[in-house]
Design a protein around this motif. Sequence first.
Motif, short mmCIF file in Angstrom:
data_model
loop_
_atom_site.label_atom_id
_atom_site.label_comp_id
_atom_site.label_asym_id
_atom_site.label_seq_id
_atom_site.Cartn_x
_atom_site.Cartn_y
_atom_site.Cartn_z
N CYS A 253 0.81 -1.23 0.00
CA CYS A 253 0.00 0.00 0.00
C CYS A 253 0.84 1.28 0.00
N ASN A 254 0.87 1.93 -1.14
CA ASN A 254 1.50 3.25 -1.26
C ASN A 254 0.48 4.27 -0.74
N PHE A 255 0.43 4.43 0.59
CA PHE A 255 -0.71 5.07 1.25
C PHE A 255 -0.76 6.59 1.18
N THR A 256 0.36 7.24 0.89
CA THR A 256 0.35 8.69 0.68
C THR A 256 1.67 9.10 0.04
N ALA B 212 0.89 14.23 6.59
CA ALA B 212 1.39 14.13 7.97
C ALA B 212 0.30 13.62 8.91
N ASP B 213 -0.95 14.00 8.65
CA ASP B 213 -2.06 13.54 9.49
C ASP B 213 -2.24 12.03 9.36
N PHE B 214 -2.17 11.52 8.14
CA PHE B 214 -2.35 10.07 7.98
C PHE B 214 -1.14 9.31 8.53
N ILE B 215 0.05 9.87 8.33
CA ILE B 215 1.25 9.24 8.89
C ILE B 215 1.13 9.13 10.41
N ALA B 216 0.64 10.20 11.03
CA ALA B 216 0.48 10.19 12.48
C ALA B 216 -0.50 9.10 12.91
N ARG B 217 -1.51 8.86 12.09
CA ARG B 217 -2.49 7.82 12.38
C ARG B 217 -1.81 6.45 12.39
N LEU B 218 -0.96 6.21 11.39
CA LEU B 218 -0.25 4.92 11.32
C LEU B 218 0.76 4.79 12.45
N ASP B 219 1.46 5.89 12.75
CA ASP B 219 2.45 5.85 13.83
C ASP B 219 1.78 5.51 15.16
N ALA B 220 0.62 6.12 15.39
CA ALA B 220 -0.09 5.87 16.65
C ALA B 220 -0.52 4.41 16.76
N ALA B 221 -0.76 3.78 15.59
CA ALA B 221 -1.20 2.38 15.58
C ALA B 221 -0.01 1.41 15.54
N TRP C 36 6.52 2.04 8.39
CA TRP C 36 6.46 2.41 6.97
C TRP C 36 7.83 2.91 6.52
N HIS C 37 7.99 3.04 5.21
CA HIS C 37 9.24 3.54 4.66
C HIS C 37 8.97 4.36 3.40
N LYS D 267 9.97 5.05 -0.36
CA LYS D 267 10.61 4.27 -1.42
C LYS D 267 11.23 5.14 -2.50
N HIS D 268 10.47 6.11 -3.01
CA HIS D 268 10.94 6.87 -4.18
C HIS D 268 10.06 8.10 -4.34
N LEU D 269 10.68 9.26 -4.52
CA LEU D 269 9.94 10.49 -4.79
C LEU D 269 8.80 10.75 -3.81
N GLY D 270 9.07 10.52 -2.52
CA GLY D 270 8.07 10.81 -1.50
C GLY D 270 7.01 9.75 -1.30
N GLN D 271 7.11 8.63 -2.03
CA GLN D 271 6.10 7.58 -1.95
C GLN D 271 6.29 6.74 -0.69
N LEU D 272 5.26 6.67 0.15
CA LEU D 272 5.35 5.95 1.41
C LEU D 272 4.60 4.62 1.35
N PHE D 273 5.24 3.57 1.87
CA PHE D 273 4.70 2.22 1.85
C PHE D 273 4.77 1.62 3.25
N CYS D 274 3.88 0.68 3.53
CA CYS D 274 3.97 -0.10 4.76
C CYS D 274 5.20 -1.00 4.69
N ASP D 275 5.88 -1.18 5.83
CA ASP D 275 6.95 -2.17 5.88
C ASP D 275 6.36 -3.58 5.75
N GLY D 276 5.21 -3.77 6.35
CA GLY D 276 4.52 -5.06 6.28
C GLY D 276 3.44 -5.05 5.22
N LYS D 277 2.37 -5.77 5.47
CA LYS D 277 1.31 -5.91 4.47
C LYS D 277 0.32 -4.76 4.53
N ALA D 278 -0.28 -4.49 3.35
CA ALA D 278 -1.29 -3.44 3.24
C ALA D 278 -2.51 -3.73 4.12
N THR D 279 -2.72 -4.99 4.43
CA THR D 279 -3.88 -5.34 5.26
C THR D 279 -3.80 -4.72 6.66
#
Length: 396
Positions: free
Chosen positions: A50-53, A84-93, A97-98, A100-112
């Motif tokens: 999941c390239n979530f943002t 930043a708001d969605f990133i904070a949501r993932l961090d709190a949970a 994430w990492h 990858k390229h040109l600002g594209q953020l992905f889960c380290d694990g599965k998109a599920t």
Amino acid sequence: MENCDVLVLGAGAAGLMAGIEAARRGRSVQVLDHARRPGEKIRISGGGRCNFTNRLLTRQNATERFLSRNPRFALSALSRYTPADFIARLDAAGIAWHEKHLGQLFCDGKATQIIDLLLRDLRAAGGVLSLETEIERVEREGDGFLVTTSQGPIRAASVIVATGGKSIPKMGASSLGYEIAQKFGLDIVETRPALVPLTFAEQDLARTAPLSGLARPVDLRLGKTHFAEDLLFTHRGLSGPAILQISSYWREGDTLKIDLAPGNDIAAALSEQRDAAGRQALHNALARHLPEKLAHFVVAEAKLSGRLAEQSNKDLAKLDDQIHRWQVRPVSSEGYRTAEVTLGGVSTVALDAKTMESKQVPGLYFIGEVVDVTGWLGGYNFQWAWASGWAAGQVA
């Protein structure tokens, strides 16, 4: 007869976000989807991660990176709910994430992980999810709505349409959202596949077939629009990030200009090679700078042959032009079957940019891909889903 304050049609990224936010305000919320599982586009995005943002999205560049009849429409939602708001949501949970390229953020694990988070948040807020439920009719009833479903009728004060676009029909994509909009008199901007591979005519395929599977960084131009990304030759034409990006701008009849070796002065290099390695076949000399199959292709396209020593400066300039200004005219795209998103949709003229509510039908909202807002490749469309869902959820 069921009753709720907010009925969300579609359990994808935008719909789940809207349902969560509305339920957190104390509204009774039900989210419906015809699929067996929620968030299927989330699950398959980014190769299952999941390239979530996109971290590089700003208010200043949003009008460039989102396509719409009104490029400024998306600014309100995107500036109020940011990456930043969605990133904070993932961090709190605790979801790692990492970038990858040109600002594209992905889960380290599965998109599920993201789907599970959204479902937990929906349940915790008191929202209800109903799957395998077909939407048959949406009608106005008094100040609210009567929605007829395969599981029975539901009365709702507000309806949020988050049914997505036409892309990837094998996952159940449909035109339902557009049909609902038209039923209530909202205009639809013509839809077409976007972020999609492009295909060649047979005569062009015959020449590029040996290159199938070859990928390389290019600079791709169409008019004033250009992308410096990877290109992939396929058995049907061209794909890869550069092509997916330009496909949102490309129209039938347009010619693409492609630099196959950006930043490399290959003509100058070959000119120097003539003295020391002039006996080499031209394509072998070129293969020192390009993949062998691509070198053969470029030499053939330039209609050159023979040894390097036999090439005049004019010949090398011709070869250089073929490398740095290769022109090709695709005939079509692979269509909605492989398109990541749908370009066009419910006209933004009909919607309030702050709330996503229909201006002419109070209580009716449209969010996510069904709206005429389409982002670049690389997490932009998910950010639009989160932001537009969040915006509707604050008021519905």
